[in-house]
Design a protein around this motif. Sequence first.
Motif, PDB file in Angstrom:
ATOM      1  N   LEU A  75      51.784  52.563  48.806  1.00 39.08           N
ATOM      2  CA  LEU A  75      50.412  52.363  49.243  1.00 39.08           C
ATOM      3  C   LEU A  75      49.438  53.133  48.366  1.00 39.08           C
ATOM      4  O   LEU A  75      48.348  52.655  48.046  1.00 39.08           O
ATOM      5  CB  LEU A  75      50.249  52.779  50.705  1.00 39.08           C
ATOM      6  CG  LEU A  75      50.888  51.853  51.737  1.00 39.08           C
ATOM      7  CD1 LEU A  75      50.784  52.477  53.130  1.00 39.08           C
ATOM      8  CD2 LEU A  75      50.241  50.474  51.719  1.00 39.08           C
ATOM      9  N   GLN A  76      49.850  54.333  47.953  1.00 39.85           N
ATOM     10  CA  GLN A  76      48.974  55.128  47.109  1.00 39.85           C
ATOM     11  C   GLN A  76      48.766  54.481  45.754  1.00 39.85           C
ATOM     12  O   GLN A  76      47.697  54.581  45.165  1.00 39.85           O
ATOM     13  CB  GLN A  76      49.532  56.540  46.946  1.00 39.85           C
ATOM     14  CG  GLN A  76      49.444  57.375  48.217  1.00 39.85           C
ATOM     15  CD  GLN A  76      50.039  58.753  48.040  1.00 39.85           C
ATOM     16  OE1 GLN A  76      50.378  59.156  46.930  1.00 39.85           O
ATOM     17  NE2 GLN A  76      50.176  59.478  49.132  1.00 39.85           N
ATOM     18  N   THR A  77      49.806  53.819  45.243  1.00 40.52           N
ATOM     19  CA  THR A  77      49.656  53.152  43.954  1.00 40.52           C
ATOM     20  C   THR A  77      48.862  51.872  44.095  1.00 40.52           C
ATOM     21  O   THR A  77      48.193  51.439  43.167  1.00 40.52           O
ATOM     22  CB  THR A  77      51.029  52.833  43.331  1.00 40.52           C
ATOM     23  OG1 THR A  77      51.785  52.029  44.245  1.00 40.52           O
ATOM     24  CG2 THR A  77      51.780  54.101  43.024  1.00 40.52           C
ATOM     25  N   CYS A  78      48.921  51.220  45.290  1.00 39.31           N
ATOM     26  CA  CYS A  78      48.164  49.991  45.503  1.00 39.31           C
ATOM     27  C   CYS A  78      46.670  50.281  45.632  1.00 39.31           C
ATOM     28  O   CYS A  78      45.839  49.509  45.181  1.00 39.31           O
ATOM     29  CB  CYS A  78      48.647  49.259  46.748  1.00 39.31           C
ATOM     30  SG  CYS A  78      50.259  48.476  46.522  1.00 39.31           S
ATOM     31  N   VAL A  79      46.333  51.378  46.311  1.00 39.66           N
ATOM     32  CA  VAL A  79      44.940  51.763  46.462  1.00 39.66           C
ATOM     33  C   VAL A  79      44.566  52.638  45.264  1.00 39.66           C
ATOM     34  O   VAL A  79      44.818  53.834  45.245  1.00 39.66           O
ATOM     35  CB  VAL A  79      44.700  52.523  47.776  1.00 39.66           C
ATOM     36  CG1 VAL A  79      43.229  52.885  47.913  1.00 39.66           C
ATOM     37  CG2 VAL A  79      45.158  51.690  48.958  1.00 39.66           C
ATOM     38  N   GLU A 117      37.972  46.945  43.716  1.00 41.58           N
ATOM     39  CA  GLU A 117      38.990  45.913  43.639  1.00 41.58           C
ATOM     40  C   GLU A 117      40.359  46.575  43.606  1.00 41.58           C
ATOM     41  O   GLU A 117      40.512  47.710  43.136  1.00 41.58           O
ATOM     42  CB  GLU A 117      38.771  45.044  42.403  1.00 41.58           C
ATOM     43  CG  GLU A 117      38.804  45.819  41.108  1.00 41.58           C
ATOM     44  CD  GLU A 117      38.575  44.941  39.887  1.00 41.58           C
ATOM     45  OE1 GLU A 117      39.036  45.341  38.797  1.00 41.58           O
ATOM     46  OE2 GLU A 117      37.959  43.875  40.025  1.00 41.58           O
ATOM     47  N   ASN A 118      41.374  45.888  44.120  1.00 36.08           N
ATOM     48  CA  ASN A 118      42.697  46.493  44.286  1.00 36.08           C
ATOM     49  C   ASN A 118      43.415  46.752  42.962  1.00 36.08           C
ATOM     50  O   ASN A 118      44.150  47.715  42.830  1.00 36.08           O
ATOM     51  CB  ASN A 118      43.575  45.596  45.163  1.00 36.08           C
ATOM     52  CG  ASN A 118      43.139  45.644  46.616  1.00 36.08           C
ATOM     53  OD1 ASN A 118      42.574  46.639  47.057  1.00 36.08           O
ATOM     54  ND2 ASN A 118      43.371  44.572  47.344  1.00 36.08           N
ATOM     55  N   HIS A 119      43.198  45.899  41.989  1.00 35.75           N
ATOM     56  CA  HIS A 119      43.992  45.961  40.761  1.00 35.75           C
ATOM     57  C   HIS A 119      43.774  47.233  39.958  1.00 35.75           C
ATOM     58  O   HIS A 119      44.654  48.061  39.809  1.00 35.75           O
ATOM     59  CB  HIS A 119      43.669  44.756  39.879  1.00 35.75           C
ATOM     60  CG  HIS A 119      44.741  43.716  39.929  1.00 35.75           C
ATOM     61  ND1 HIS A 119      46.048  44.012  40.220  1.00 35.75           N
ATOM     62  CD2 HIS A 119      44.688  42.387  39.727  1.00 35.75           C
ATOM     63  CE1 HIS A 119      46.762  42.905  40.192  1.00 35.75           C
ATOM     64  NE2 HIS A 119      45.963  41.893  39.904  1.00 35.75           N
ATOM     65  N   MET A 120      42.556  47.371  39.422  1.00 37.81           N
ATOM     66  CA  MET A 120      42.281  48.457  38.486  1.00 37.81           C
ATOM     67  C   MET A 120      41.372  49.537  39.065  1.00 37.81           C
ATOM     68  O   MET A 120      41.098  50.529  38.408  1.00 37.81           O
ATOM     69  CB  MET A 120      41.630  47.886  37.210  1.00 37.81           C
ATOM     70  CG  MET A 120      42.469  46.839  36.501  1.00 37.81           C
ATOM     71  SD  MET A 120      44.072  47.464  35.948  1.00 37.81           S
ATOM     72  CE  MET A 120      43.565  48.692  34.754  1.00 37.81           C
ATOM     73  N   SER A 153      27.147  50.802  34.059  1.00 37.89           N
ATOM     74  CA  SER A 153      28.557  51.136  33.823  1.00 37.89           C
ATOM     75  C   SER A 153      29.485  50.427  34.802  1.00 37.89           C
ATOM     76  O   SER A 153      30.699  50.414  34.600  1.00 37.89           O
ATOM     77  CB  SER A 153      28.762  52.658  33.930  1.00 37.89           C
ATOM     78  OG  SER A 153      28.064  53.340  32.910  1.00 37.89           O
ATOM     79  N   LEU A 154      28.914  49.847  35.864  1.00 40.80           N
ATOM     80  CA  LEU A 154      29.730  49.140  36.857  1.00 40.80           C
ATOM     81  C   LEU A 154      29.840  47.675  36.430  1.00 40.80           C
ATOM     82  O   LEU A 154      29.238  46.773  37.011  1.00 40.80           O
ATOM     83  CB  LEU A 154      29.094  49.257  38.245  1.00 40.80           C
ATOM     84  CG  LEU A 154      28.719  50.669  38.703  1.00 40.80           C
ATOM     85  CD1 LEU A 154      28.120  50.639  40.099  1.00 40.80           C
ATOM     86  CD2 LEU A 154      29.935  51.593  38.664  1.00 40.80           C
ATOM     87  N   LYS A 155      30.634  47.440  35.416  1.00 40.92           N
ATOM     88  CA  LYS A 155      30.694  46.123  34.794  1.00 40.92           C
ATOM     89  C   LYS A 155      31.401  45.073  35.648  1.00 40.92           C
ATOM     90  O   LYS A 155      31.361  43.879  35.344  1.00 40.92           O
ATOM     91  CB  LYS A 155      31.369  46.224  33.424  1.00 40.92           C
ATOM     92  CG  LYS A 155      30.637  47.159  32.467  1.00 40.92           C
ATOM     93  CD  LYS A 155      31.236  47.147  31.094  1.00 40.92           C
ATOM     94  CE  LYS A 155      30.549  48.169  30.181  1.00 40.92           C
ATOM     95  NZ  LYS A 155      29.101  47.988  30.087  1.00 40.92           N
ATOM     96  N   HIS A 156      32.051  45.511  36.725  1.00 41.91           N
ATOM     97  CA  HIS A 156      32.750  44.576  37.605  1.00 41.91           C
ATOM     98  C   HIS A 156      32.043  44.441  38.959  1.00 41.91           C
ATOM     99  O   HIS A 156      32.608  43.878  39.897  1.00 41.91           O
ATOM    100  CB  HIS A 156      34.197  45.031  37.812  1.00 41.91           C
ATOM    101  CG  HIS A 156      34.997  45.078  36.552  1.00 41.91           C
ATOM    102  ND1 HIS A 156      35.821  44.048  36.139  1.00 41.91           N
ATOM    103  CD2 HIS A 156      35.091  46.033  35.574  1.00 41.91           C
ATOM    104  CE1 HIS A 156      36.393  44.355  34.996  1.00 41.91           C
ATOM    105  NE2 HIS A 156      35.969  45.559  34.632  1.00 41.91           N
TER     106      HIS A 156
END
Length: 259
Positions: free
Chosen positions: A27-31, A73-76, A117-120
């Motif tokens: 879970l820590q790696t997912c978040v 977002e969850n990915h990056m 800087s918040l390009k996403h």
Amino acid sequence: MGNFNPAYHLNVALHYLLFFFLASSFLQTCVKSCVEEERRALLTFKQDLTDPSGRLSSWVGQNCCWWRGILCENHMGHVAKMDLQNPYVPSYDNQVWDEVTYQWSFLGGKINPSLLSLKHLQYLDLSNNNFHEIHIPKFFGQLKSLQYLNLSASSFGGEIPPFLGNLSNLNYLDLSWNNMFSPVSSKNLSWLPHLSFLKYLNLGGHDLGSQGVGWLNVVNKLPSLVELHLRSCGIQSLPFSLQTTNLTHHFCSLISHII
């Protein structure tokens, strides 16, 4: 009754502990933790704001994805959403609404271009705050990933800026009621047709009366538009030419929002 086997039960307990440890690590790696550059950008943005009620007091620590009003977002771990609308939105149905609390909860001040800087960033809501008639920042036109932009009832001043036409991914735009007591004349809407994905548009309180039917010609070029709000825009009547426009198929949902 079977014999109690301490070794067996200890082994089962260890397996459960291992399972919970692995699940927690997963879970820590997912978040994801937020991107450091974006965390610094948010802190710079916060420094230029006035926040009398301390709404942004949670903006501390390393993981900005857990800060109030921020969603990553969850990915990056990129910041995808900033929901900073005033939580004490006035309601005509709420008899116990506290105007003092509402005004105390305003965000104000300046809007720092560190947001670039918040390009996403896909979602930005600054509604129901008080920016004391500063103009909508020009750099907003460079937030190309935005799909949702709500600046309503936040006391922005000046003309509706044409650089918003650069936000070609927008599907929701609300600029209403920024000058409730002194409607701003919006003479040029030629930038609107660039928003080809726009589904929702609210320009309530902006004076469009001087344009004649010009506003209709512009709005008619929005192929994805589903909902249009033009209340108190100085439009005295709907032109007969409306029957020949692309708006006809959803005209019934529009008429109550225009006059």
